[in-house]
Design an enzyme around this catalytic site. Structure first.
Site, PDB file in Angstrom:
ATOM      1  N   GLY A   1       0.836  -1.202   0.000  1.00  0.00           N
ATOM      2  CA  GLY A   1       0.000   0.000   0.000  1.00  0.00           C
ATOM      3  C   GLY A   1       0.865   1.244   0.000  1.00  0.00           C
ATOM      4  O   GLY A   1       2.105   1.156   0.044  1.00  0.00           O
TER       5      GLY A   1
ATOM      6  N   THR B   1       1.243   3.647   2.281  1.00  0.00           N
ATOM      7  CA  THR B   1       1.977   3.935   3.529  1.00  0.00           C
ATOM      8  C   THR B   1       3.167   2.980   3.661  1.00  0.00           C
ATOM      9  O   THR B   1       4.283   3.399   4.008  1.00  0.00           O
ATOM     10  CB  THR B   1       1.045   3.811   4.751  1.00  0.00           C
ATOM     11  OG1 THR B   1      -0.234   4.345   4.420  1.00  0.00           O
ATOM     12  CG2 THR B   1       1.616   4.553   5.947  1.00  0.00           C
TER      13      THR B   1
ATOM     14  N   GLY C   1       0.536  -1.156   6.453  1.00  0.00           N
ATOM     15  CA  GLY C   1      -0.545  -0.175   6.586  1.00  0.00           C
ATOM     16  C   GLY C   1      -1.832  -0.865   6.994  1.00  0.00           C
ATOM     17  O   GLY C   1      -1.858  -2.075   7.248  1.00  0.00           O
ATOM     18  N   ALA C   2      -2.917  -0.096   7.059  1.00  0.00           N
ATOM     19  CA  ALA C   2      -4.238  -0.668   7.348  1.00  0.00           C
ATOM     20  C   ALA C   2      -5.294   0.258   6.766  1.00  0.00           C
ATOM     21  O   ALA C   2      -5.043   1.444   6.541  1.00  0.00           O
ATOM     22  CB  ALA C   2      -4.441  -0.822   8.855  1.00  0.00           C
TER      23      ALA C   2
ATOM     24  N   LYS D   1      -7.970  -4.861   6.675  1.00  0.00           N
ATOM     25  CA  LYS D   1      -6.919  -4.726   5.670  1.00  0.00           C
ATOM     26  C   LYS D   1      -7.374  -5.371   4.365  1.00  0.00           C
ATOM     27  O   LYS D   1      -8.334  -6.106   4.336  1.00  0.00           O
ATOM     28  CB  LYS D   1      -5.623  -5.402   6.153  1.00  0.00           C
ATOM     29  CG  LYS D   1      -4.899  -4.577   7.212  1.00  0.00           C
ATOM     30  CD  LYS D   1      -3.535  -5.146   7.569  1.00  0.00           C
ATOM     31  CE  LYS D   1      -2.633  -5.409   6.414  1.00  0.00           C
ATOM     32  NZ  LYS D   1      -2.368  -4.254   5.521  1.00  0.00           N
TER      33      LYS D   1
ATOM     34  N   GLU E   1      -0.508 -10.696   3.481  1.00  0.00           N
ATOM     35  CA  GLU E   1      -0.290  -9.810   4.639  1.00  0.00           C
ATOM     36  C   GLU E   1      -0.639 -10.525   5.944  1.00  0.00           C
ATOM     37  O   GLU E   1       0.071 -10.397   6.945  1.00  0.00           O
ATOM     38  CB  GLU E   1      -1.148  -8.546   4.496  1.00  0.00           C
ATOM     39  CG  GLU E   1      -0.663  -7.623   3.400  1.00  0.00           C
ATOM     40  CD  GLU E   1      -1.616  -6.477   3.109  1.00  0.00           C
ATOM     41  OE1 GLU E   1      -1.161  -5.490   2.508  1.00  0.00           O
ATOM     42  OE2 GLU E   1      -2.798  -6.556   3.451  1.00  0.00           O
TER      43      GLU E   1
ATOM     44  N   LYS F   1      -7.530   6.637   9.535  1.00  0.00           N
ATOM     45  CA  LYS F   1      -7.795   5.189   9.594  1.00  0.00           C
ATOM     46  C   LYS F   1      -8.309   4.757  10.971  1.00  0.00           C
ATOM     47  O   LYS F   1      -8.685   3.602  11.156  1.00  0.00           O
ATOM     48  CB  LYS F   1      -6.507   4.413   9.277  1.00  0.00           C
ATOM     49  CG  LYS F   1      -5.809   4.814   7.993  1.00  0.00           C
ATOM     50  CD  LYS F   1      -6.548   4.342   6.790  1.00  0.00           C
ATOM     51  CE  LYS F   1      -5.905   4.693   5.467  1.00  0.00           C
ATOM     52  NZ  LYS F   1      -4.588   4.159   5.222  1.00  0.00           N
TER      53      LYS F   1
HETATM   54  C1  5RP Z   1      -3.263  -3.663   1.216  1.00  0.00           C
HETATM   55  C2  5RP Z   1      -3.584  -3.114   2.554  1.00  0.00           C
HETATM   56  C3  5RP Z   1      -3.066  -1.756   2.860  1.00  0.00           C
HETATM   57  O1  5RP Z   1      -2.244  -1.827   3.973  1.00  0.00           O
HETATM   58  C4  5RP Z   1      -4.213  -0.840   3.138  1.00  0.00           C
HETATM   59  O2  5RP Z   1      -5.081  -0.872   2.008  1.00  0.00           O
HETATM   60  C5  5RP Z   1      -3.753   0.584   3.402  1.00  0.00           C
HETATM   61  O3  5RP Z   1      -3.243   1.141   2.234  1.00  0.00           O
HETATM   62  P1  5RP Z   1      -2.724   2.637   2.191  1.00  0.00           P
HETATM   63  O4  5RP Z   1      -1.506   2.705   3.057  1.00  0.00           O
HETATM   64  O5  5RP Z   1      -2.405   2.873   0.733  1.00  0.00           O
HETATM   65  O6  5RP Z   1      -3.840   3.530   2.667  1.00  0.00           O
HETATM   66  O7  5RP Z   1      -4.204  -3.728   3.377  1.00  0.00           O
HETATM   67  O8  5RP Z   1      -3.884  -4.911   1.001  1.00  0.00           O
END
Ligand code: 5RP
Length: 262
Positions: A34, A36, A90-91, A102, A111, A129
């Site tokens: 992702g 982050t 990330g989440a 996630k 993950e 988040k």
């Molecule tokens: C990918 C994930 C990511 O961690 C989640 O979607 C957060 O993404 P981002 O940091 O782009 O907001 O679970 O499968």
């Protein structure tokens, strides 16, 4: 080259930067997926290059594997690693107990496996988040392509008895075609608005034939590092019961900020 980061990117960057403090020489580190997590991989790559940090990275997607190699991190498979010291990811949502949704990026299966076999899981996220109750973000469910419409019907029927505020289930698309995960599966997104009992939801969903895994991470995350656009960082540790505040300044001329793509 000077780069103007948006407040949200600054928030993601400072969370990632703060989380690098948990990474030590010799560690086997799970690398999330992702936007982050991409900041984290870039920060770690810089530490490898400039500080001689020696780590082995276990990526949670083909995208992350490519980025990690690109920035000079040694990449090994999960089977080579067997057990990890730490995973940073990330989440899409986290609640007060550090339970997560996630899979927004479609990598929830790798993950979850990688985070589960890590001594510690750290989530890095911007403050948006943080939620009181999980479920506003659609819950991703990875399903095998065979009979996915039947699996969708079974999921919809299961939701009738659950504490949720919505029951719409949609197939994730990639343009005009169904989205495929790295494992060759589809994702069904469940638009629940509120998940009253996330633990029960996770157990029940995984009993349905055709379901490979769901995007609820229950009792897996140990620490969440929350970044803010002004450089503040808050670190919540569920095991210690502690909350710590820090701040990072930006030097926006660094290479780190150039051409970051998710
Ligand atoms: C990918 C994930 C990511 O961690 C989640 O979607 C957060 O993404 P981002 O940091 O782009 O907001 O679970 O499968």
């Amino acid at each position: 080259m000077a780069t103007q980061l948006s407040p949200i990117d600054k928030a993601k960057f400072v969370a990632a930067k703060q989380a690098t403090q948990y990474v030590e020489d010799g560690m086997k580190v799970g690398l999330g997926t992702g936007s982050t997590a991409a900041w984290l991989v870039k920060c770690l790559g810089e530490m490898v290059e400039k500080e001689g940090l020696k780590i082995k990275g276990i990526p949670t997607s083909s995208r992350t594997a490519a980025l990690a190699r690109d920035v000079g991190i040694e990449v090994i498979s999960l089977d080579e690693a067997k057990w990890l010291d730490l995973t940073i990811d990330g989440a899409d949502e986290f609640d007060g107990n550090l339970n997560l949704i996630k899979g927004g990026g479609g990598s929830l299966l790798q993950e979850k496996i990688v985070a589960t076999v890590s001594d510690q899981m750290i989530v890095i996220a911007d403050a948006a988040k943080s939620v009181e109750t999980l479920g506003n973000f659609p819950l991703p469910i990875e399903v095998v392509p065979f009979g996915w419409q039947t699996t969708k019907t079974l999921l919809e029927e299961t939701l009738i008895g659950m504490d949720v505020l919505g029951r719409k289930v949609t197939l994730r698309m990639n343009g005009d075609a169904p989205f495929y995960t790295d494992e060759g599966n589809h994702i069904l997104d469940m638009h629940l608005n509120r998940i009253g009992n996330a633990r029960k939801m996770s157990l029940v969903i995984n009993q349905i034939p055709g379901v490979v895994e769901n995007g609820l991470f229950i009792d897996i995350c140990d620490i969440v590092v929350i970044g803010y656009g002004d450089g503040r960082v808050e670190t919540r540790d569920i095991n210690e019961g502690s909350v710590e505040e820090n701040r990072h300044d930006f030097v926006e001329t660094e290479n780190l900020f150039a051409d970051l793509s998710d």
